[in-house]
Motif scaffolding. Structure first.
Motif, PDB file in Angstrom:
ATOM      1  N   ALA A 173       0.574 -14.561  15.267  1.00  0.00           N
ATOM      2  CA  ALA A 173      -0.575 -14.571  15.553  1.00  0.00           C
ATOM      3  C   ALA A 173      -1.624 -13.486  14.889  1.00  0.00           C
ATOM      4  CB  ALA A 173      -1.136 -14.311  16.925  1.00  0.00           C
ATOM      5  N   SER A 174      -1.400 -12.515  14.525  1.00  0.00           N
ATOM      6  CA  SER A 174      -2.256 -11.587  13.796  1.00  0.00           C
ATOM      7  C   SER A 174      -2.172 -11.444  12.460  1.00  0.00           C
ATOM      8  CB  SER A 174      -1.753  -9.908  14.505  1.00  0.00           C
ATOM      9  OG  SER A 174      -0.479  -9.790  14.393  1.00  0.00           O
ATOM     10  N   ALA A 175      -1.077 -11.975  11.984  1.00  0.00           N
ATOM     11  CA  ALA A 175      -1.019 -11.842  10.353  1.00  0.00           C
ATOM     12  C   ALA A 175      -1.505 -13.028   9.508  1.00  0.00           C
ATOM     13  CB  ALA A 175       0.572 -12.130   9.926  1.00  0.00           C
ATOM     14  N   ASP A 176      -2.473 -12.984   8.668  1.00  0.00           N
ATOM     15  CA  ASP A 176      -2.995 -13.758   7.573  1.00  0.00           C
ATOM     16  C   ASP A 176      -1.974 -14.876   7.218  1.00  0.00           C
ATOM     17  OD1 ASP A 176      -5.205 -12.509   8.373  1.00  0.00           O
ATOM     18  OD2 ASP A 176      -5.413 -11.602   6.281  1.00  0.00           O
ATOM     19  N   ASP A 177      -2.088 -16.096   7.683  1.00  0.00           N
ATOM     20  CA  ASP A 177      -1.587 -17.238   6.942  1.00  0.00           C
ATOM     21  C   ASP A 177      -1.687 -17.215   5.441  1.00  0.00           C
ATOM     22  OD1 ASP A 177      -0.632 -17.937   9.422  1.00  0.00           O
ATOM     23  OD2 ASP A 177      -2.267 -19.313   9.725  1.00  0.00           O
ATOM     24  N   GLY A 178      -0.694 -18.056   4.891  1.00  0.00           N
ATOM     25  CA  GLY A 178      -0.878 -18.239   3.440  1.00  0.00           C
ATOM     26  C   GLY A 178      -0.074 -17.061   2.654  1.00  0.00           C
ATOM     27  N   TRP A 179       0.784 -16.266   3.114  1.00  0.00           N
ATOM     28  CA  TRP A 179       1.601 -15.223   2.405  1.00  0.00           C
ATOM     29  C   TRP A 179       3.077 -15.486   2.652  1.00  0.00           C
ATOM     30  CZ3 TRP A 179      -0.604 -13.552  -1.920  1.00  0.00           C
ATOM     31  CH2 TRP A 179      -1.828 -13.404  -2.019  1.00  0.00           C
ATOM     32  N   ARG A 180       3.447 -16.489   3.205  1.00  0.00           N
ATOM     33  CA  ARG A 180       5.017 -16.655   3.382  1.00  0.00           C
ATOM     34  C   ARG A 180       5.598 -16.593   2.006  1.00  0.00           C
ATOM     35  NH1 ARG A 180       2.487 -20.119   7.090  1.00  0.00           N
ATOM     36  NH2 ARG A 180       3.147 -19.489   9.433  1.00  0.00           N
ATOM     37  N   HIS A 181       6.867 -16.499   1.826  1.00  0.00           N
ATOM     38  CA  HIS A 181       7.606 -16.222   0.792  1.00  0.00           C
ATOM     39  C   HIS A 181       7.029 -15.466  -0.343  1.00  0.00           C
ATOM     40  CE1 HIS A 181      10.349 -19.223   2.869  1.00  0.00           C
ATOM     41  NE2 HIS A 181       9.015 -19.911   2.980  1.00  0.00           N
ATOM     42  N   THR A 182       6.632 -14.140   0.110  1.00  0.00           N
ATOM     43  CA  THR A 182       5.936 -13.402  -0.949  1.00  0.00           C
ATOM     44  C   THR A 182       6.746 -12.305  -1.239  1.00  0.00           C
ATOM     45  OG1 THR A 182       3.758 -13.955   0.187  1.00  0.00           O
ATOM     46  CG2 THR A 182       3.770 -11.781  -0.898  1.00  0.00           C
ATOM     47  N   TRP A 183       6.530 -11.844  -2.762  1.00  0.00           N
ATOM     48  CA  TRP A 183       7.054 -10.622  -3.309  1.00  0.00           C
ATOM     49  C   TRP A 183       6.064  -9.634  -3.089  1.00  0.00           C
ATOM     50  CZ3 TRP A 183      11.898  -9.581  -4.282  1.00  0.00           C
ATOM     51  CH2 TRP A 183      12.941 -10.507  -4.202  1.00  0.00           C
ATOM     52  N   LEU A 184       6.373  -8.140  -2.778  1.00  0.00           N
ATOM     53  CA  LEU A 184       5.313  -7.254  -2.658  1.00  0.00           C
ATOM     54  C   LEU A 184       5.789  -5.991  -3.215  1.00  0.00           C
ATOM     55  CD1 LEU A 184       2.469  -6.115  -1.057  1.00  0.00           C
ATOM     56  CD2 LEU A 184       4.410  -5.475   0.646  1.00  0.00           C
ATOM     57  N   LEU A 185       5.077  -5.315  -3.939  1.00  0.00           N
ATOM     58  CA  LEU A 185       5.384  -4.389  -4.621  1.00  0.00           C
ATOM     59  C   LEU A 185       4.266  -3.236  -4.484  1.00  0.00           C
ATOM     60  CD1 LEU A 185       7.007  -2.412  -6.538  1.00  0.00           C
ATOM     61  CD2 LEU A 185       5.628  -3.301  -8.516  1.00  0.00           C
ATOM     62  N   LYS A 186       4.513  -2.138  -3.600  1.00  0.00           N
ATOM     63  CA  LYS A 186       3.435  -1.119  -3.339  1.00  0.00           C
ATOM     64  C   LYS A 186       4.068   0.232  -3.728  1.00  0.00           C
ATOM     65  CE  LYS A 186       1.755   0.884   0.913  1.00  0.00           C
ATOM     66  NZ  LYS A 186       2.566   2.363   1.053  1.00  0.00           N
ATOM     67  N   GLY A 187       3.087   0.996  -4.375  1.00  0.00           N
ATOM     68  CA  GLY A 187       3.493   2.283  -4.673  1.00  0.00           C
ATOM     69  C   GLY A 187       2.301   3.438  -4.195  1.00  0.00           C
ATOM     70  N   GLU A 188       2.663   4.466  -3.776  1.00  0.00           N
ATOM     71  CA  GLU A 188       1.555   5.633  -3.264  1.00  0.00           C
ATOM     72  C   GLU A 188       1.980   6.780  -3.845  1.00  0.00           C
ATOM     73  OE1 GLU A 188       0.340   5.865   1.223  1.00  0.00           O
ATOM     74  OE2 GLU A 188       1.537   7.095   0.948  1.00  0.00           O
ATOM     75  N   ARG A 189       0.824   7.569  -4.022  1.00  0.00           N
ATOM     76  CA  ARG A 189       1.088   8.814  -4.697  1.00  0.00           C
ATOM     77  C   ARG A 189       0.082   9.869  -3.912  1.00  0.00           C
ATOM     78  NH1 ARG A 189       4.357  11.733  -8.268  1.00  0.00           N
ATOM     79  NH2 ARG A 189       3.401  13.290  -8.930  1.00  0.00           N
ATOM     80  N   ARG A 190       0.740  10.978  -3.573  1.00  0.00           N
ATOM     81  CA  ARG A 190       0.063  11.870  -2.723  1.00  0.00           C
ATOM     82  C   ARG A 190      -0.350  13.209  -3.287  1.00  0.00           C
ATOM     83  NH1 ARG A 190       4.386  10.166   0.437  1.00  0.00           N
ATOM     84  NH2 ARG A 190       4.294   8.473   1.573  1.00  0.00           N
ATOM     85  N   GLY A 191      -1.448  13.938  -3.355  1.00  0.00           N
ATOM     86  CA  GLY A 191      -1.717  15.084  -3.679  1.00  0.00           C
ATOM     87  C   GLY A 191      -1.939  16.103  -2.660  1.00  0.00           C
ATOM     88  N   ASP A 192      -2.455  17.183  -2.720  1.00  0.00           N
ATOM     89  CA  ASP A 192      -2.679  18.347  -1.505  1.00  0.00           C
ATOM     90  C   ASP A 192      -3.841  17.761  -0.776  1.00  0.00           C
ATOM     91  OD1 ASP A 192      -0.518  19.783  -2.649  1.00  0.00           O
ATOM     92  OD2 ASP A 192      -2.009  20.954  -3.819  1.00  0.00           O
ATOM     93  N   ASP A 193      -4.791  17.124  -1.381  1.00  0.00           N
ATOM     94  CA  ASP A 193      -5.973  16.919  -0.593  1.00  0.00           C
ATOM     95  C   ASP A 193      -6.466  15.276  -0.819  1.00  0.00           C
ATOM     96  OD1 ASP A 193      -7.104  17.095  -3.013  1.00  0.00           O
ATOM     97  OD2 ASP A 193      -8.463  18.497  -2.708  1.00  0.00           O
ATOM     98  N   TRP A 194      -5.424  14.520  -1.415  1.00  0.00           N
ATOM     99  CA  TRP A 194      -5.797  13.003  -1.691  1.00  0.00           C
ATOM    100  C   TRP A 194      -4.626  12.234  -1.695  1.00  0.00           C
ATOM    101  CZ3 TRP A 194      -3.223  10.563  -5.750  1.00  0.00           C
ATOM    102  CH2 TRP A 194      -2.730  11.710  -6.513  1.00  0.00           C
ATOM    103  N   THR A 195      -4.840  10.977  -1.384  1.00  0.00           N
ATOM    104  CA  THR A 195      -3.732   9.766  -1.376  1.00  0.00           C
ATOM    105  C   THR A 195      -4.204   8.640  -2.018  1.00  0.00           C
ATOM    106  OG1 THR A 195      -2.896  10.628   0.756  1.00  0.00           O
ATOM    107  CG2 THR A 195      -2.438   8.431   0.312  1.00  0.00           C
ATOM    108  N   GLY A 196      -3.420   7.902  -2.828  1.00  0.00           N
ATOM    109  CA  GLY A 196      -3.745   6.697  -3.558  1.00  0.00           C
ATOM    110  C   GLY A 196      -2.796   5.911  -3.400  1.00  0.00           C
ATOM    111  N   GLY A 197      -2.873   4.462  -3.473  1.00  0.00           N
ATOM    112  CA  GLY A 197      -2.115   3.199  -3.448  1.00  0.00           C
ATOM    113  C   GLY A 197      -2.348   2.247  -4.235  1.00  0.00           C
ATOM    114  N   LEU A 198      -1.447   1.572  -4.828  1.00  0.00           N
ATOM    115  CA  LEU A 198      -1.578   0.178  -5.586  1.00  0.00           C
ATOM    116  C   LEU A 198      -0.706  -0.985  -4.840  1.00  0.00           C
ATOM    117  CD1 LEU A 198      -1.739   1.532  -9.339  1.00  0.00           C
ATOM    118  CD2 LEU A 198      -3.553   0.787  -7.865  1.00  0.00           C
ATOM    119  N   ILE A 199      -1.250  -2.087  -4.842  1.00  0.00           N
ATOM    120  CA  ILE A 199      -0.206  -3.083  -4.241  1.00  0.00           C
ATOM    121  C   ILE A 199      -0.495  -4.331  -5.055  1.00  0.00           C
ATOM    122  CG2 ILE A 199      -0.181  -4.731  -2.192  1.00  0.00           C
ATOM    123  CD1 ILE A 199      -2.121  -1.477  -1.637  1.00  0.00           C
ATOM    124  N   LEU A 200       0.699  -4.907  -5.432  1.00  0.00           N
ATOM    125  CA  LEU A 200       0.760  -6.381  -5.812  1.00  0.00           C
ATOM    126  C   LEU A 200       1.487  -7.060  -5.020  1.00  0.00           C
ATOM    127  CD1 LEU A 200       0.680  -8.227  -8.344  1.00  0.00           C
ATOM    128  CD2 LEU A 200       2.654  -7.229  -9.505  1.00  0.00           C
TER     129      LEU A 200
END
Length: 364
Positions: A173-200
């Motif tokens: 129920a809570s997950a969006d449809d249309g993304w079954r059988h999906t490859w996901l790559l996620k990267g996250e970088r953290r600094g002292d006062d910041w965080t950033g991430g990229l998703i494919l």
């Protein structure tokens, strides 16, 4: 229901006869709610309540169970949900579960039903292909995970990479449809006062999903953040600006961007104010929105199609304001929320209040 309960009881009892190296813990939260809904008799999209089937009065009871069983080389977590409602049959399901094993000091492999949600936004989460509605606007909502296999690499405290394959939407129920059988790559970088991430994300027969999020702590009082994505929608309802033209349903929509910018101010008493602006490229223009309702009102036969396949947010520009109490303090917790559709000047007000009566019982 029997399966979920059996698994939970099995895992809590397993350490009694397993090796001493195994450790277990569990807890149960019981919820009881009653609600009333005032239905609009002349609804355009749900005439006579024929399509949505909303209940005027509903009572529910729910048990949310957390079970953890772990040893040095393996960890199993389970979150069974047992739910009974006045207007539907009782049911049980696994909202989340995960079997996780370390491969090395920096690498782990996991299998299970996991909530693949991230980023700091509260109103919506553009950077997640699975949970655009991240549930943070409703403190009582229970998100259900997606079924995935995940490889995680965290060489240090500042870098994390995750490669996952999502098989299905899990209990749905809570997950969006249309993304079954999906490859996901996620990267996250953290600094002292910041965080950033990229998703494919890439799923069969769809153009790729690109997402990003970032947050920056300016000082003890201010937090700035943002999320963005570029993607298509599956089963997208197209509403031509001309109300005389019919709806059309696209297997895959054109690519559009969604972006959210937000800021949080923490006050001296620990309360916080957050303001977010969301631009939703998949929403309708003012003319398309007007035609959407005009077309549905003129032809009730297409109202069900319009209700089910509309965009997750109908408009394109929104403001969202949140004022909440100090989350670090014991005692009462409250939050007030206001959302405004900047295109049609529509407003939504919502509030939540939780008062603990004692260590085990709360009214909310």
């Amino acid at each position: 229901m029997k399966l979920a309960l059996s698994i939970a009881l099995f895992c809590t009892g397993l350490p009694a006869w397993a090796d001493d190296d195994w450790r277990s813990s569990w807890d149960v939260a019981l919820y009881a709610t009653t609600s009333a809904t005032d239905l609009t008799a002349d609804s355009v999209l749900n005439p006579g309540n024929r399509y949505a089937g909303l209940a005027k009065h509903m009572q529910s009871a729910e048990a949310r169970i957390n079970v953890k069983l772990e040893a040095d080389a393996l960890r199993l977590t389970l979150r069974p949900i047992l739910r009974s409602e006045s207007d539907t049959p009782s049911r049980g399901y696994l909202s989340q579960w995960q079997l996780r094993a370390p491969i090395s000091a920096s690498t782990s492999l996991s299998l299970g039903r996991e909530i693949l949600n991230w980023g700091p936004a509260q109103f919506r989460s553009p950077s997640s292909p699975f949970y655009f509605d991240n549930g943070r606007s409703n403190p009582m909502r229970e998100l259900s995970g997606v079924d995935a296999v995940k490889l995680a690499w965290t060489p240090d405290a500042k870098l994390a990479l995750n490669l996952a394959y999502v098989l299905d939407n899990g209990d749905a129920a809570s997950a969006d449809d249309g993304w079954r059988h999906t490859w996901l790559l996620k990267g996250e970088r953290r600094g002292d006062d910041w965080t950033g991430g990229l998703i494919l994300a890439q799923t069969t027969g769809r153009k790729p999903f690109y997402g990003a999020y970032a947050q920056w702590t300016l000082d003890e009082a201010w937090l700035l953040y943002g999320e963005a994505s570029s993607a298509t929608r599956a089963d997208a309802l197209v509403s031509p600006a001309d109300p005389l033209q019919p709806f059309s349903l696209q297997t895959e929509s054109a690519r559009h961007g969604i972006a959210l910018l937000g800021a949080t101010r923490t006050l001296e008493n620990g309360q916080s104010l957050s303001l977010e602006y969301l631009h939703n490229g998949h929403g309708y223009s003012n003319a398309e929105t007007a035609a959407y309702f005009s077309r549905s009102a003129a032809n009730p036969a297409v109202a069900a199609l319009a209700l089910v396949n509309r965009p997750p947010l109908l408009g394109r520009n929104y403001l969202h304001l949140v004022w909440q109490s100090n989350q670090l303090e014991d005692g009462d917790y409250w939050r007030a929320m206001w959302s405004r559709n900047l295109d049609d000047a529509g407003n939504e007000w919502a509030g939540y209040y939780d008062h603990p009566l004692n260590r085990h019982l709360s009214l909310y």
